[in-house]
Structures are given as C-alpha cells and as structure tokens.
Scaffold this motif. Sequence first.
Motif, PDB file in Angstrom:
ATOM      1  N   GLU A 109      23.470 -25.942 -37.092  1.00 19.29           N
ATOM      2  CA  GLU A 109      23.476 -27.101 -37.981  1.00 19.29           C
ATOM      3  C   GLU A 109      24.725 -27.933 -37.699  1.00 19.29           C
ATOM      4  N   ILE A 110      24.557 -29.230 -37.706  1.00 15.20           N
ATOM      5  CA  ILE A 110      25.626 -30.124 -37.273  1.00 15.20           C
ATOM      6  C   ILE A 110      25.752 -31.315 -38.213  1.00 15.20           C
ATOM      7  N   THR A 111      26.976 -31.734 -38.456  1.00 15.76           N
ATOM      8  CA  THR A 111      27.249 -32.941 -39.234  1.00 15.76           C
ATOM      9  C   THR A 111      27.596 -34.070 -38.271  1.00 15.76           C
ATOM     10  N   LEU A 112      26.942 -35.218 -38.452  1.00 15.75           N
ATOM     11  CA  LEU A 112      27.237 -36.404 -37.661  1.00 15.75           C
ATOM     12  C   LEU A 112      28.042 -37.359 -38.526  1.00 15.75           C
ATOM     13  N   SER A 113      29.283 -37.613 -38.140  1.00 10.45           N
ATOM     14  CA  SER A 113      30.168 -38.493 -38.904  1.00 10.45           C
ATOM     15  C   SER A 113      30.190 -39.873 -38.253  1.00 10.45           C
ATOM     16  N   ILE A 114      29.769 -40.882 -39.020  1.00 12.73           N
ATOM     17  CA  ILE A 114      29.707 -42.262 -38.528  1.00 12.73           C
ATOM     18  C   ILE A 114      30.523 -43.141 -39.470  1.00 12.73           C
ATOM     19  N   VAL A 115      31.358 -43.990 -38.918  1.00 16.44           N
ATOM     20  CA  VAL A 115      32.178 -44.896 -39.729  1.00 16.44           C
ATOM     21  C   VAL A 115      31.680 -46.322 -39.513  1.00 16.44           C
ATOM     22  N   PRO A 153      28.819 -25.656 -39.021  1.00 17.40           N
ATOM     23  CA  PRO A 153      29.644 -25.070 -37.963  1.00 17.40           C
ATOM     24  C   PRO A 153      30.118 -26.081 -36.924  1.00 17.40           C
ATOM     25  N   TRP A 154      29.393 -27.217 -36.826  1.00 14.29           N
ATOM     26  CA  TRP A 154      29.699 -28.206 -35.798  1.00 14.29           C
ATOM     27  C   TRP A 154      29.863 -29.573 -36.443  1.00 14.29           C
ATOM     28  N   PHE A 155      30.889 -30.279 -36.019  1.00 18.56           N
ATOM     29  CA  PHE A 155      31.227 -31.579 -36.591  1.00 18.56           C
ATOM     30  C   PHE A 155      31.284 -32.602 -35.462  1.00 18.56           C
ATOM     31  N   ALA A 156      30.421 -33.608 -35.531  1.00 16.27           N
ATOM     32  CA  ALA A 156      30.322 -34.595 -34.454  1.00 16.27           C
ATOM     33  C   ALA A 156      30.828 -35.947 -34.907  1.00 16.27           C
ATOM     34  N   VAL A 157      31.675 -36.532 -34.096  1.00 10.12           N
ATOM     35  CA  VAL A 157      32.151 -37.898 -34.289  1.00 10.12           C
ATOM     36  C   VAL A 157      31.235 -38.809 -33.469  1.00 10.12           C
ATOM     37  N   VAL A 158      30.593 -39.771 -34.139  1.00  9.05           N
ATOM     38  CA  VAL A 158      29.601 -40.615 -33.468  1.00  9.05           C
ATOM     39  C   VAL A 158      29.884 -42.080 -33.774  1.00  9.05           C
ATOM     40  N   PHE A 208      28.979 -24.034 -26.280  1.00 10.89           N
ATOM     41  CA  PHE A 208      29.811 -23.386 -27.287  1.00 10.89           C
ATOM     42  C   PHE A 208      29.604 -21.874 -27.336  1.00 10.89           C
ATOM     43  N   ASP A 209      28.620 -21.354 -26.579  1.00 21.34           N
ATOM     44  CA  ASP A 209      28.499 -19.899 -26.459  1.00 21.34           C
ATOM     45  C   ASP A 209      29.787 -19.312 -25.896  1.00 21.34           C
ATOM     46  N   ASN A 210      30.500 -20.121 -25.132  1.00 22.82           N
ATOM     47  CA  ASN A 210      31.836 -19.748 -24.662  1.00 22.82           C
ATOM     48  C   ASN A 210      32.813 -20.007 -25.811  1.00 22.82           C
ATOM     49  N   GLN A 211      33.383 -18.958 -26.351  1.00 25.95           N
ATOM     50  CA  GLN A 211      34.206 -19.057 -27.558  1.00 25.95           C
ATOM     51  C   GLN A 211      35.529 -19.775 -27.350  1.00 25.95           C
ATOM     52  N   THR A 212      35.882 -20.089 -26.095  1.00 25.08           N
ATOM     53  CA  THR A 212      37.125 -20.816 -25.838  1.00 25.08           C
ATOM     54  C   THR A 212      36.930 -22.331 -25.848  1.00 25.08           C
ATOM     55  N   ILE A 213      35.687 -22.781 -26.001  1.00 25.25           N
ATOM     56  CA  ILE A 213      35.399 -24.211 -25.966  1.00 25.25           C
ATOM     57  C   ILE A 213      35.497 -24.798 -27.378  1.00 25.25           C
ATOM     58  N   ALA A 214      36.296 -25.853 -27.515  1.00 24.49           N
ATOM     59  CA  ALA A 214      36.518 -26.484 -28.820  1.00 24.49           C
ATOM     60  C   ALA A 214      35.677 -27.734 -29.017  1.00 24.49           C
ATOM     61  N   ALA A 215      35.347 -28.429 -27.928  1.00 28.70           N
ATOM     62  CA  ALA A 215      34.630 -29.700 -28.052  1.00 28.70           C
ATOM     63  C   ALA A 215      33.694 -29.897 -26.868  1.00 28.70           C
ATOM     64  N   VAL A 216      32.542 -30.487 -27.178  1.00 30.92           N
ATOM     65  CA  VAL A 216      31.541 -30.772 -26.144  1.00 30.92           C
ATOM     66  C   VAL A 216      31.040 -32.195 -26.348  1.00 30.92           C
ATOM     67  N   VAL A 218      31.266 -33.494 -30.143  1.00 27.53           N
ATOM     68  CA  VAL A 218      31.024 -32.428 -31.116  1.00 27.53           C
ATOM     69  C   VAL A 218      32.187 -31.446 -31.072  1.00 27.53           C
ATOM     70  N   TYR A 219      32.731 -31.138 -32.247  1.00 24.92           N
ATOM     71  CA  TYR A 219      33.859 -30.208 -32.343  1.00 24.92           C
ATOM     72  C   TYR A 219      33.435 -28.917 -33.021  1.00 24.92           C
ATOM     73  N   ARG A 220      33.972 -27.814 -32.529  1.00 25.72           N
ATOM     74  CA  ARG A 220      33.824 -26.539 -33.217  1.00 25.72           C
ATOM     75  C   ARG A 220      34.630 -26.633 -34.510  1.00 25.72           C
ATOM     76  N   ARG A 221      34.004 -26.320 -35.616  1.00 26.08           N
ATOM     77  CA  ARG A 221      34.662 -26.521 -36.912  1.00 26.08           C
ATOM     78  C   ARG A 221      36.005 -25.801 -36.999  1.00 26.08           C
ATOM     79  N   GLY A 222      36.040 -24.549 -36.561  1.00 21.78           N
ATOM     80  CA  GLY A 222      37.275 -23.778 -36.664  1.00 21.78           C
ATOM     81  C   GLY A 222      38.406 -24.372 -35.854  1.00 21.78           C
ATOM     82  N   ALA A 223      38.087 -24.878 -34.671  1.00 21.34           N
ATOM     83  CA  ALA A 223      39.122 -25.471 -33.811  1.00 21.34           C
ATOM     84  C   ALA A 223      39.645 -26.772 -34.415  1.00 21.34           C
ATOM     85  N   PHE A 224      38.728 -27.620 -34.887  1.00 21.65           N
ATOM     86  CA  PHE A 224      39.115 -28.891 -35.497  1.00 21.65           C
ATOM     87  C   PHE A 224      40.016 -28.640 -36.704  1.00 21.65           C
ATOM     88  N   HIS A 225      39.653 -27.644 -37.506  1.00 16.69           N
ATOM     89  CA  HIS A 225      40.432 -27.324 -38.706  1.00 16.69           C
ATOM     90  C   HIS A 225      41.819 -26.785 -38.346  1.00 16.69           C
TER      91      HIS A 225
END
Length: 243
Positions: free
Chosen positions: A7-13, A83-88, A106-114, A169-176
């Motif tokens: 599930e992903i949140t798309l943030s639009i300004v 779990p995923w936060f996208a800036v659009v 993101f299956d690779n746990q070291t990846i923060a953004a895609v 798209v950012y991994r929520r934990g990394a962004f936080h």
Amino acid sequence: MFHPSNEITLSIVSHGQAALISLLLSDLAHLSQQNFQVLITINIPEDESVYQGHSFPVRIIRNTLPKGFGANHNAAFLHSNTPWFAVVNPDIRIETLNFDRLLSPFDNQTIAAVAPLVLSADGKIEDSARRFPTFMRFAKRVLLRIREPDYTVQARPYSVDWVAGMFVVYRRGAFHKIGGFDDRRFFMYLEDADICLRLYKKGWKIFLNPCVSVIHMAQRESHRNLKHMRWHVVSALRYLTGL
C-alpha cells in the motif's frame, strides 16, 4: 498480484494546479491496481471540486500559508501511514503503472528510494537520475549547458546517486529516520538531491527502476520565472557549500 504490504501514499502538492492534478487523478482512476491513497496539499486556495468522487481515497490538506516543496511533503508524510510514501508532481501523467513492479526493488532492505523511468511528453527519456551535484557539474550543466546523462539506462533496476523529485517512492522507515526533506535549508529545488545524499551517508541506496515509466509534462518554472530562478540558485549554493 496485489500485496497489502505494498500500500502506498501518493503525496501531491497543488499551487493552483487543480487542472493538472485532475488529469493525473483520471490516469490513476484507470489503473487496474489501486492499492494507493492520495494526499493533496492545497498550497494556495483553489476550486477543489475536481478532487471529489474518485474510486480511491483522496484526502485534502489545506495550508493557511504557502509552504515550500519539502515542508509540504513532510507535513503530508505525517498524515500517511502506509509502508511506502511517494512524492508526485502535479505535471506527471501515467499511462500504465504496476505498483508491485515499481516497488519490487525494495525487496533489498538497503534501498531507501525508488523512482520510475521518466519520459518527456514526446517519449524521450528525461535526465532524472544523476550523480551528486558538485561545483564542476553544476557549472557544466547551468553555465556551459552541457547536459549529457550521468547514467546509461539499463534493462533492470540499478543504483544511482539521486533521482529528481517529480516521482519518487520512499521507504517509510528510511524517510522517517532522516527526518524527511530538509525544509529549513531548502524552500524549493535541490531538496531531492539533498535527501538522497543524506540517505546515502546513512548507508541507504537509491534505485531507478526502468521497468516502469511515467510521463513528465515539464513546467520548467525556474527557466522563466525570476522568483523560481532565485530559489534555484539559493538552493544550489546551500547544497554546494553545506550552509
């Protein structure tokens, strides 16, 4: 197959860009996979009627005073819980988009953004993935207008220094963990490079996923608006000098 963990949140300004965002929402409505919610931040008052009546959740955040890019998305992040936060960007168009495929790196746990591959309106690949800015690279791009791509597009997802913030798209934990965008130093421009640099310094990776693409109907405000140009120059100086 849709995975609830994707599930992903798309943030639009919106800066009075309801017409553009209406087209983007229409694109999203035609996607078969709707494992997303949309947060729209109204940075300046506008007609909000186009944001109503969609098949997916749309929430509105209204600013009492205008904010910059990073501050707006940081505030939207606090309203999200996926779990995923996208800036659009409002000027993004989507013909087809499989979110599970987009998020697969993101299956690779070291990846923060895609980020997906970004195409221009005429189908050309945009220079959205770059090496970290330096004085030399900035002078080469801005003063000499030499703008060769920093990366050759590959067939599979690959690591890059940073990705432009039109769709990331950012991994929520990394962004936080890094506190999101640095909205104290950057009002607009270069906050996307800065957040990727800070993630990199913490051991995280940034990936471009060429298996998925979006279309960027580029507005290029800093090329024709003196106020935006000033913001761009100030941000570049702050990034390059560390002030």
